[in-house]
Design a protein around this motif. Sequence first.
Motif, PDB file in Angstrom:
ATOM      1  N   LYS A 147      -1.150   6.218  28.895  1.00  0.00           N
ATOM      2  CA  LYS A 147       0.008   7.113  28.857  1.00  0.00           C
ATOM      3  C   LYS A 147       1.294   6.357  28.535  1.00  0.00           C
ATOM      4  O   LYS A 147       2.215   6.914  27.950  1.00  0.00           O
ATOM      5  CB  LYS A 147       0.168   7.846  30.193  1.00  0.00           C
ATOM      6  CG  LYS A 147      -0.833   8.949  30.414  1.00  0.00           C
ATOM      7  CD  LYS A 147      -0.604   9.618  31.756  1.00  0.00           C
ATOM      8  CE  LYS A 147      -1.603  10.717  32.014  1.00  0.00           C
ATOM      9  NZ  LYS A 147      -1.386  11.366  33.316  1.00  0.00           N
ATOM     10  N   PHE A 152      -0.572  10.467  22.821  1.00  0.00           N
ATOM     11  CA  PHE A 152      -1.504  11.530  23.162  1.00  0.00           C
ATOM     12  C   PHE A 152      -2.839  10.905  23.525  1.00  0.00           C
ATOM     13  O   PHE A 152      -3.228   9.885  22.951  1.00  0.00           O
ATOM     14  CB  PHE A 152      -1.687  12.457  21.953  1.00  0.00           C
ATOM     15  CG  PHE A 152      -2.698  13.543  22.167  1.00  0.00           C
ATOM     16  CD1 PHE A 152      -2.332  14.729  22.771  1.00  0.00           C
ATOM     17  CD2 PHE A 152      -4.020  13.387  21.771  1.00  0.00           C
ATOM     18  CE1 PHE A 152      -3.271  15.742  22.980  1.00  0.00           C
ATOM     19  CE2 PHE A 152      -4.956  14.382  21.967  1.00  0.00           C
ATOM     20  CZ  PHE A 152      -4.576  15.567  22.578  1.00  0.00           C
ATOM     21  N   LEU A 164      -6.680  21.940  27.084  1.00  0.00           N
ATOM     22  CA  LEU A 164      -5.627  21.692  28.070  1.00  0.00           C
ATOM     23  C   LEU A 164      -6.096  20.900  29.281  1.00  0.00           C
ATOM     24  O   LEU A 164      -5.329  20.168  29.887  1.00  0.00           O
ATOM     25  CB  LEU A 164      -5.022  23.018  28.539  1.00  0.00           C
ATOM     26  CG  LEU A 164      -4.308  23.827  27.459  1.00  0.00           C
ATOM     27  CD1 LEU A 164      -3.854  25.170  28.023  1.00  0.00           C
ATOM     28  CD2 LEU A 164      -3.144  23.067  26.898  1.00  0.00           C
ATOM     29  N   SER A 167      -6.675  16.693  28.194  1.00  0.00           N
ATOM     30  CA  SER A 167      -5.748  15.946  27.353  1.00  0.00           C
ATOM     31  C   SER A 167      -4.326  16.003  27.887  1.00  0.00           C
ATOM     32  O   SER A 167      -3.989  16.841  28.709  1.00  0.00           O
ATOM     33  CB  SER A 167      -5.794  16.497  25.927  1.00  0.00           C
ATOM     34  OG  SER A 167      -5.473  17.863  25.923  1.00  0.00           O
ATOM     35  N   SER A 168      -3.518  15.086  27.406  1.00  0.00           N
ATOM     36  CA  SER A 168      -2.097  15.114  27.747  1.00  0.00           C
ATOM     37  C   SER A 168      -1.292  14.442  26.652  1.00  0.00           C
ATOM     38  O   SER A 168      -1.801  13.590  25.913  1.00  0.00           O
ATOM     39  CB  SER A 168      -1.814  14.459  29.108  1.00  0.00           C
ATOM     40  OG  SER A 168      -1.983  13.075  29.030  1.00  0.00           O
ATOM     41  N   ARG A 171       3.283  11.421  29.030  1.00  0.00           N
ATOM     42  CA  ARG A 171       3.136  11.560  30.474  1.00  0.00           C
ATOM     43  C   ARG A 171       3.062  13.018  30.900  1.00  0.00           C
ATOM     44  O   ARG A 171       3.046  13.341  32.076  1.00  0.00           O
ATOM     45  CB  ARG A 171       4.282  10.874  31.185  1.00  0.00           C
ATOM     46  CG  ARG A 171       4.251   9.356  30.970  1.00  0.00           C
ATOM     47  CD  ARG A 171       5.126   8.707  31.954  1.00  0.00           C
ATOM     48  NE  ARG A 171       4.743   7.554  32.682  1.00  0.00           N
ATOM     49  CZ  ARG A 171       3.594   7.190  33.211  1.00  0.00           C
ATOM     50  NH1 ARG A 171       2.558   7.902  33.057  1.00  0.00           N
ATOM     51  NH2 ARG A 171       3.442   6.094  33.902  1.00  0.00           N
ATOM     52  N   LEU A 172       2.991  13.957  29.941  1.00  0.00           N
ATOM     53  CA  LEU A 172       2.944  15.369  30.276  1.00  0.00           C
ATOM     54  C   LEU A 172       1.532  15.902  30.143  1.00  0.00           C
ATOM     55  O   LEU A 172       0.966  15.901  29.062  1.00  0.00           O
ATOM     56  CB  LEU A 172       3.867  16.167  29.329  1.00  0.00           C
ATOM     57  CG  LEU A 172       5.308  15.725  29.271  1.00  0.00           C
ATOM     58  CD1 LEU A 172       6.037  16.466  28.160  1.00  0.00           C
ATOM     59  CD2 LEU A 172       5.979  15.965  30.616  1.00  0.00           C
ATOM     60  N   SER A 173       0.934  16.355  31.225  1.00  0.00           N
ATOM     61  CA  SER A 173      -0.384  16.957  31.171  1.00  0.00           C
ATOM     62  C   SER A 173      -0.285  18.321  30.484  1.00  0.00           C
ATOM     63  O   SER A 173       0.697  19.026  30.654  1.00  0.00           O
ATOM     64  CB  SER A 173      -0.960  17.128  32.572  1.00  0.00           C
ATOM     65  OG  SER A 173      -2.184  17.801  32.516  1.00  0.00           O
ATOM     66  N   LEU A 174      -1.296  18.685  29.708  1.00  0.00           N
ATOM     67  CA  LEU A 174      -1.301  19.977  29.040  1.00  0.00           C
ATOM     68  C   LEU A 174      -1.885  21.081  29.907  1.00  0.00           C
ATOM     69  O   LEU A 174      -1.914  22.232  29.516  1.00  0.00           O
ATOM     70  CB  LEU A 174      -2.059  19.884  27.716  1.00  0.00           C
ATOM     71  CG  LEU A 174      -1.472  18.944  26.675  1.00  0.00           C
ATOM     72  CD1 LEU A 174      -2.342  18.921  25.438  1.00  0.00           C
ATOM     73  CD2 LEU A 174      -0.064  19.348  26.309  1.00  0.00           C
TER      74      LEU A 174
END
Length: 175
Positions: A147, A152, A164, A167-168, A171-174
């Motif tokens: 991360k 990605f 979703l 994956s992320s 540092r933002l999770s989907l």
Amino acid sequence: MKKQFDRDSLKGWLLNITGIALLSVTFVQDVDSLRVNISNPKTLAEIIDNPLMKFPDGQYLVEYKVLDNKSDDVLPRKKTIWAMGVEAVTARGHRKLGDLSQLFKTLEGCQYCVTHSELNPGYSTIGVLVEQPDSPIELAELIEKLKKVTLFHAIEDDSGFIHLGNSSISRLSLA
């Protein structure tokens, strides 16, 4: 031992050999565009066909050793993590985005394949496939490190899709 192949011959050879461990695979035309740290030939053969990785056409030099214990060939394929990143310097040169050398430090001790494309003016794209560690703790640590150095990542979860839940972005999770 060393052998030289084109991309398709390399894949065929990897699928048909037994009792060897890969020591290095070098893309002869441009050494910076591909870096492989995978010892299992079958795993590398799968990566060559993976649509997420741009395994370039051309000549490859393979260095390998014959194994004393051929049971290593029957190891099951491990799940992978796919990541992508970018390496660039801003127009004014004040900020560097991405760092390929930091990525390689992150991947130390892992089995991985990294492609590096400088076809775009001003930046280069980086594709990464890395085997998932067996330990959940080591997997979590690797994901946290990825991360920090990639844009990605997606964790293979046997669904066959990037979604979703696996994956992320940075540092933002989907999820």
